[in-house]
Structures are given as C-alpha cells and as structure tokens.
Enzyme design. Structure first.
Site, PDB file in Angstrom:
ATOM      1  N   SER A   1       2.960 -12.029  -3.180  1.00 32.44           N
ATOM      2  CA  SER A   1       4.019 -12.700  -2.427  1.00 32.44           C
ATOM      3  C   SER A   1       3.479 -13.958  -1.747  1.00 32.44           C
ATOM      4  O   SER A   1       2.313 -13.986  -1.339  1.00 32.44           O
ATOM      5  CB  SER A   1       4.511 -11.714  -1.360  1.00 32.44           C
ATOM      6  OG  SER A   1       5.807 -12.014  -0.951  1.00 32.44           O
ATOM      7  N   PRO A   2       4.313 -14.988  -1.614  1.00 34.87           N
ATOM      8  CA  PRO A   2       3.832 -16.180  -0.916  1.00 34.87           C
ATOM      9  C   PRO A   2       3.438 -15.868   0.525  1.00 34.87           C
ATOM     10  O   PRO A   2       4.169 -15.154   1.220  1.00 34.87           O
ATOM     11  CB  PRO A   2       5.044 -17.124  -0.957  1.00 34.87           C
ATOM     12  CG  PRO A   2       6.218 -16.250  -1.241  1.00 34.87           C
ATOM     13  CD  PRO A   2       5.698 -15.095  -2.042  1.00 34.87           C
TER      14      PRO A   2
ATOM     15  N   CYS B   1       1.928 -17.933   3.911  1.00 36.89           N
ATOM     16  CA  CYS B   1       1.436 -19.093   4.639  1.00 36.89           C
ATOM     17  C   CYS B   1       0.040 -18.803   5.168  1.00 36.89           C
ATOM     18  O   CYS B   1      -0.200 -17.725   5.717  1.00 36.89           O
ATOM     19  CB  CYS B   1       2.330 -19.386   5.838  1.00 36.89           C
ATOM     20  SG  CYS B   1       3.958 -19.970   5.402  1.00 36.89           S
TER      21      CYS B   1
ATOM     22  N   ALA C   1       4.675 -20.904   1.141  1.00 32.34           N
ATOM     23  CA  ALA C   1       5.733 -21.875   1.413  1.00 32.34           C
ATOM     24  C   ALA C   1       5.121 -23.264   1.521  1.00 32.34           C
ATOM     25  O   ALA C   1       4.290 -23.524   2.395  1.00 32.34           O
ATOM     26  CB  ALA C   1       6.440 -21.502   2.710  1.00 32.34           C
TER      27      ALA C   1
ATOM     28  N   GLN D   1       6.073 -21.701  -3.962  1.00 38.18           N
ATOM     29  CA  GLN D   1       7.327 -21.595  -3.223  1.00 38.18           C
ATOM     30  C   GLN D   1       7.589 -22.914  -2.503  1.00 38.18           C
ATOM     31  O   GLN D   1       6.743 -23.363  -1.715  1.00 38.18           O
ATOM     32  CB  GLN D   1       7.231 -20.458  -2.205  1.00 38.18           C
ATOM     33  CG  GLN D   1       8.561 -20.165  -1.532  1.00 38.18           C
ATOM     34  CD  GLN D   1       8.443 -19.116  -0.450  1.00 38.18           C
ATOM     35  OE1 GLN D   1       7.645 -19.246   0.472  1.00 38.18           O
ATOM     36  NE2 GLN D   1       9.246 -18.076  -0.535  1.00 38.18           N
TER      37      GLN D   1
ATOM     38  N   TYR E   1      14.997 -20.020   7.293  1.00 42.11           N
ATOM     39  CA  TYR E   1      14.657 -21.439   7.128  1.00 42.11           C
ATOM     40  C   TYR E   1      15.903 -22.229   6.700  1.00 42.11           C
ATOM     41  O   TYR E   1      17.005 -21.685   6.680  1.00 42.11           O
ATOM     42  CB  TYR E   1      13.468 -21.578   6.164  1.00 42.11           C
ATOM     43  CG  TYR E   1      12.231 -20.893   6.715  1.00 42.11           C
ATOM     44  CD1 TYR E   1      11.673 -21.315   7.924  1.00 42.11           C
ATOM     45  CD2 TYR E   1      11.669 -19.790   6.079  1.00 42.11           C
ATOM     46  CE1 TYR E   1      10.564 -20.667   8.468  1.00 42.11           C
ATOM     47  CE2 TYR E   1      10.558 -19.140   6.615  1.00 42.11           C
ATOM     48  CZ  TYR E   1      10.006 -19.581   7.814  1.00 42.11           C
ATOM     49  OH  TYR E   1       8.926 -18.942   8.362  1.00 42.11           O
TER      50      TYR E   1
ATOM     51  N   ARG F   1      13.939 -17.054  -3.474  1.00 47.70           N
ATOM     52  CA  ARG F   1      13.846 -15.897  -2.577  1.00 47.70           C
ATOM     53  C   ARG F   1      15.047 -15.983  -1.653  1.00 47.70           C
ATOM     54  O   ARG F   1      15.260 -17.017  -1.005  1.00 47.70           O
ATOM     55  CB  ARG F   1      12.529 -15.930  -1.802  1.00 47.70           C
ATOM     56  CG  ARG F   1      12.432 -14.851  -0.757  1.00 47.70           C
ATOM     57  CD  ARG F   1      11.049 -14.719  -0.159  1.00 47.70           C
ATOM     58  NE  ARG F   1      10.224 -13.829  -0.972  1.00 47.70           N
ATOM     59  CZ  ARG F   1       9.109 -13.232  -0.543  1.00 47.70           C
ATOM     60  NH1 ARG F   1       8.676 -13.450   0.690  1.00 47.70           N
ATOM     61  NH2 ARG F   1       8.420 -12.436  -1.321  1.00 47.70           N
TER      62      ARG F   1
ATOM     63  N   LEU G   1       7.052  -3.937   2.433  1.00 49.92           N
ATOM     64  CA  LEU G   1       6.426  -2.615   2.600  1.00 49.92           C
ATOM     65  C   LEU G   1       6.370  -1.815   1.304  1.00 49.92           C
ATOM     66  O   LEU G   1       6.736  -0.643   1.266  1.00 49.92           O
ATOM     67  CB  LEU G   1       7.093  -1.847   3.741  1.00 49.92           C
ATOM     68  CG  LEU G   1       6.591  -2.306   5.132  1.00 49.92           C
ATOM     69  CD1 LEU G   1       7.363  -1.628   6.254  1.00 49.92           C
ATOM     70  CD2 LEU G   1       5.090  -2.024   5.303  1.00 49.92           C
TER      71      LEU G   1
ATOM     72  N   ARG H   1       1.015  -8.202   2.396  1.00 49.51           N
ATOM     73  CA  ARG H   1      -0.093  -7.753   3.243  1.00 49.51           C
ATOM     74  C   ARG H   1      -1.075  -6.830   2.543  1.00 49.51           C
ATOM     75  O   ARG H   1      -2.288  -6.905   2.803  1.00 49.51           O
ATOM     76  CB  ARG H   1       0.468  -7.097   4.507  1.00 49.51           C
ATOM     77  CG  ARG H   1       1.105  -8.114   5.441  1.00 49.51           C
ATOM     78  CD  ARG H   1       1.978  -7.463   6.481  1.00 49.51           C
ATOM     79  NE  ARG H   1       3.161  -6.839   5.891  1.00 49.51           N
ATOM     80  CZ  ARG H   1       4.080  -6.179   6.583  1.00 49.51           C
ATOM     81  NH1 ARG H   1       3.956  -6.052   7.892  1.00 49.51           N
ATOM     82  NH2 ARG H   1       5.134  -5.663   5.974  1.00 49.51           N
TER      83      ARG H   1
HETATM   84  C1  LIG Z   1       0.414 -14.003   6.587  1.00 48.09           C
HETATM   85  C2  LIG Z   1       1.804 -13.999   5.998  1.00 48.09           C
HETATM   86  C3  LIG Z   1       2.375 -15.188   5.599  1.00 48.09           C
HETATM   87  C4  LIG Z   1       3.641 -15.202   5.008  1.00 48.09           C
HETATM   88  N1  LIG Z   1       4.158 -16.368   4.506  1.00 48.09           N
HETATM   89  C5  LIG Z   1       5.279 -16.342   3.753  1.00 48.09           C
HETATM   90  C6  LIG Z   1       5.686 -17.469   3.016  1.00 48.09           C
HETATM   91  O1  LIG Z   1       5.010 -18.498   2.961  1.00 48.09           O
HETATM   92  N2  LIG Z   1       6.848 -17.386   2.328  1.00 48.09           N
HETATM   93  C7  LIG Z   1       7.601 -16.236   2.291  1.00 48.09           C
HETATM   94  O2  LIG Z   1       8.644 -16.202   1.653  1.00 48.09           O
HETATM   95  N3  LIG Z   1       7.200 -15.140   2.954  1.00 48.09           N
HETATM   96  C8  LIG Z   1       6.042 -15.156   3.649  1.00 48.09           C
HETATM   97  N4  LIG Z   1       5.603 -14.020   4.252  1.00 48.09           N
HETATM   98  C9  LIG Z   1       6.345 -12.772   4.027  1.00 48.09           C
HETATM   99  C10 LIG Z   1       5.750 -12.041   2.833  1.00 48.09           C
HETATM  100  O3  LIG Z   1       5.784 -12.810   1.652  1.00 48.09           O
HETATM  101  C11 LIG Z   1       6.481 -10.716   2.592  1.00 48.09           C
HETATM  102  O4  LIG Z   1       7.802 -10.977   2.245  1.00 48.09           O
HETATM  103  C12 LIG Z   1       6.432  -9.795   3.815  1.00 48.09           C
HETATM  104  O5  LIG Z   1       5.147  -9.786   4.395  1.00 48.09           O
HETATM  105  C13 LIG Z   1       6.791  -8.363   3.434  1.00 48.09           C
HETATM  106  O6  LIG Z   1       5.949  -7.915   2.391  1.00 48.09           O
HETATM  107  P1  LIG Z   1       4.683  -6.933   2.653  1.00 48.09           P
HETATM  108  O7  LIG Z   1       5.236  -5.716   3.330  1.00 48.09           O
HETATM  109  O8  LIG Z   1       4.162  -6.629   1.265  1.00 48.09           O
HETATM  110  O9  LIG Z   1       3.707  -7.640   3.505  1.00 48.09           O
HETATM  111  C14 LIG Z   1       4.362 -13.990   4.864  1.00 48.09           C
HETATM  112  C15 LIG Z   1       3.782 -12.791   5.306  1.00 48.09           C
HETATM  113  C16 LIG Z   1       2.507 -12.781   5.849  1.00 48.09           C
HETATM  114  C17 LIG Z   1       1.903 -11.455   6.256  1.00 48.09           C
END
Ligand SMILES: Cc1cc2nc3c(=O)[nH]c(=O)nc-3n(C[C@H](O)[C@H](O)[C@H](O)COP(=O)(O)O)c2cc1C
Length: 364
Positions: free
Chosen positions: A22-23, A25, A57, A100, A182, A230, A301, A324
C-alpha cells in the site's frame, strides 16, 4: 493451491500474485524530491514478495503536499530525483511499481507525524490551502479557500502533467488518490462539500470534478498501463459517504475507463474514527467488486497470510493491499508464501534463503 499467490492481469500489466504494498508517505522528501531514504525503502520493498509496490502519495502541485516532507511530481527536479530512485529500486528486486498521485486539499500544510501531524504553525512555513468548501478539516486546522473554476483547471492539468512524468519514469501503474479526506474525496463527500455551484449538492455534482480529473488523466495514460483510484468505502458518519456511494463511485470511475478500484475508508474529518477490526473494508470491497463489476483491491488491517488468502479465495477482492505489516516485516510476502505452501520469486543473491532452508535437513 493458493489464490493469493495466483497471477492477475491489470490492463496490460501481468502480476505474479495478488499482494500489493500500500502507498505509504515517508515524509522524508526534499521539496518534493525523493532521496536516499526512498531508495532504501523502495529497494527493500522491491523484494518483499508483493507483486506490486505502490509508491506513496506523490503530489501534483507544491501546495498540494500534506507536509514539507511529502513527495511531489510538479517539476523537473522532482521527476529526475524519482527517476534515479526508481531505476535503483527496480534493480533491487522483481516487484512492479505503481505510483499514487494526490492533492491534499484541506489536509495540506501539516506537520509530519513525528512533529505532531497538526496544521503548520506560523514560523513553520505554512501555506494557504484550498478545498471543495471553506471548512477546516478540524479544530486548529487551516481554513481552506473554496476551490475556483481556475483552480480546478490548474489541478486537473497538474494531475495530467504528473501522470505524464510518472509514465516517463516508467511506472507500471497509476493510482489516483480519491480517499482519506484529501482534495478529491473532499469534493465527493457531503460532509466537506457544501458548494452551491454545479460541483456541489447532488451526488452527480459532487462527482463532477473528480471524474473530470480521472477522464483527463485517462486520456494521456495508454490503455495498457493500469489506471485506478483509491476511494472511500465509507465516511463512517451518518451524514457521509456510504458503501452504496462507494459502489456508485466505482461504477462512475470505471465508466471513465479506470481499470481498478482500491477500497479504503475514513479520514474525512479530524474527529471521525475508522474501525479497528481486522479487514474492516473487506465487506465494502466485496460489494463494490460484485455490484460495480470492477477489479477491486482492498486495504485495512489485513495482517495474516490466511486472512489475505481467504479474502481473495472467497472472491471478496481481487488484490489485497498491505501497509503497516510490510513495514514490520519487509519480507511479508515470502513468509506468507511459506505459510500457504506457495512459491515467490526472490533475488538470485538471496536464493539460499528459500524454502529449502526450512526443510528438516537444511544445509548451509
Ligand atoms: C506510514 C503510513 C503512511 C501512509 N501513507 C499513505 C499514502 O501515502 N497514501 C494512502 O492512500 N494511504 C496511506 N497510508 C494508509 C495505508 O496505505 C493503509 O491504507 C492503512 O495503513 C491501512 O492499512 P494497514 O492496516 O495494512 O496498515 C499510510 C499509512 C501509514 C502507516
């Protein structure tokens, strides 16, 4: 036979499995430019076992960045820096890379997470923000100005230009960020869009600007390069977007020629809370996949290999996206393959870490 480790095709892009990073930042860029942090981070994820890594992003204009550390693709320096990083990251492993493209809207001009994640204060070089309506994201946030027709034209052109830069760099897929509160999501949601012109009010009106961006970007992205978005599966508020809306949004974007949809959710205001149950977006993704008939990815999750396997094997989503858990275990895909009895490609340099290592009579 694992479904998670079965191949899939997105437009002209063949992927070895259903796992996507997943993207995320990194808040570590220099005026939008990627640097050695990104090189190491993306190089690491290139051999994580995911078939596709989506770069964080990446903002289409300077004032569209969330923080001073966010990536951008708004000038030649940004493009050159990201090209250098991607050339190197690609050599590090066998994942395909997507990017993204984003505009932070009223969530721009914020401090990095480890500096408080609040609106930038005077003295921290804040900048003016803009959004569908002049309503702040939450208490203490900047009041954005209402986006004008000229802003829409400029931002649309900036998305097109950033997509062209991404294509020149050689990205395999492009994802438009239309979630997490956003700019685009802010137009779609009745919580943040109170406009009285043709871009506010009814669902069709709120969709007008985001759809025009999707259309303009699709016009310059060749058919064989997957282009998707997304979107939000739910605003998790009674007055917000619902899973029914997500189905309608997915249909509308698919109608503009988008190849895939990633279902995320939350983030429309500072005080909304996203669920913390495993796979909280999966039921919404399942509805979107079935009712909109579009290739669907989901996120949120998804942590365990068996959980991921069940989501794709039961047809709730075509791909799963993990954030994560990949930071915690950058070889998550390797370990999932082991747990599910599947194969995953590794760089030749690491071949000796393969399944034989775990056989009873493993030899060094
Ligand atoms: C450090 C960090 C940076 C993130 N940056 C972005 C992002 O750039 N673009 C986006 O769509 N979601 C971003 N997210 C959200 C994740 O892509 C994801 O949708 C969210 O963490 C839930 O997934 P997970 O439970 O697998 O962590 C970010 C999450 C984390 C933890």
């Amino acid at each position: 036979m694992s479904t998670l480790f079965s191949p899939i095709k997105l437009a002209g892009l063949a992927l070895e499995n259903r796992i996507v990073v997943s993207p995320m930042c990194q808040y570590s860029a220099d005026d939008g430019c990627a640097n050695d942090w990104h090189l190491t981070h993306l190089g690491m994820l290139a051999h994580s076992g995911a078939s596709l890594v989506v770069v964080e992003a990446t903002h289409v204009e300077r004032h569209g960045r969330i923080t001073h550390g966010c990536l951008g693709l708004y000038n030649d320096d940004n493009e050159a820096a990201l090209a250098r990083v991607m050339l190197s990251a690609r050599r590090a492993g066998n994942a395909k890379f997507g990017i993204q493209l984003a505009h932070a809207g009223r969530k721009a001009s914020a401090a990095r997470p480890w500096e408080g994640a609040q609106a930038l204060k005077a003295g921290a070089d804040p900048w003016p923000t803009m959004a569908a309506s002049a309503i702040p994201f939450g208490d203490g946030w900047h009041t954005p100005r209402e986006v004008t027709e000229a802003d829409m034209e400029r931002v649309r052109a900036a998305f097109v230009s950033a997509a062209q830069r991404a294509l020149r760099i050689g990205f395999d897929a492009i994802e438009l960020h239309m979630a997490h509160g956003y700019l685009m999501h802010g137009f779609m949601s009745p919580v943040s869009n109170k406009r009285s012109d043709q871009c506010g009010g009814a669902f069709e009106n709120r969709m007008r600007f985001p759809l025009s961006v999707a259309r303009a970007v699709r016009a310059v992205v060749p058919k064989y390069v997957p282009l998707g978005a997304r979107i939000t599966g739910s605003d998790w508020r009674p007055d917000g977007l619902t899973p029914d809306d997500a189905v309608a949004i997915a249909k509308a974007l698919n109608g503009e020629g988008l190849d895939f949809i990633c279902i995320s959710s939350g983030g429309i205001t500072a005080d909304t809370r996203t669920p913390t149950t495993p796979g909280y977006n999966v039921p919404i993704a399942a509805r979107v996949r079935k009712e909109a008939g579009v290739l669907t990815r989901t996120v949120g999750l998804i942590v365990k290999p068996e959980q991921a396997e069940n989501i794709v094997a039961s047809g709730e989503a075509d791909q799963i996206s993990i954030a994560r858990a990949f930071l915690d275990d950058p070889h998550w895909g390797w370990h999932a393959a082991k747990a599910l009895g599947a194969e995953v490609a590794r760089p030749v340099q690491y071949a000796r870490s393969g399944p034989k290592l775990w056989a009873p009579a493993a030899k060094a």
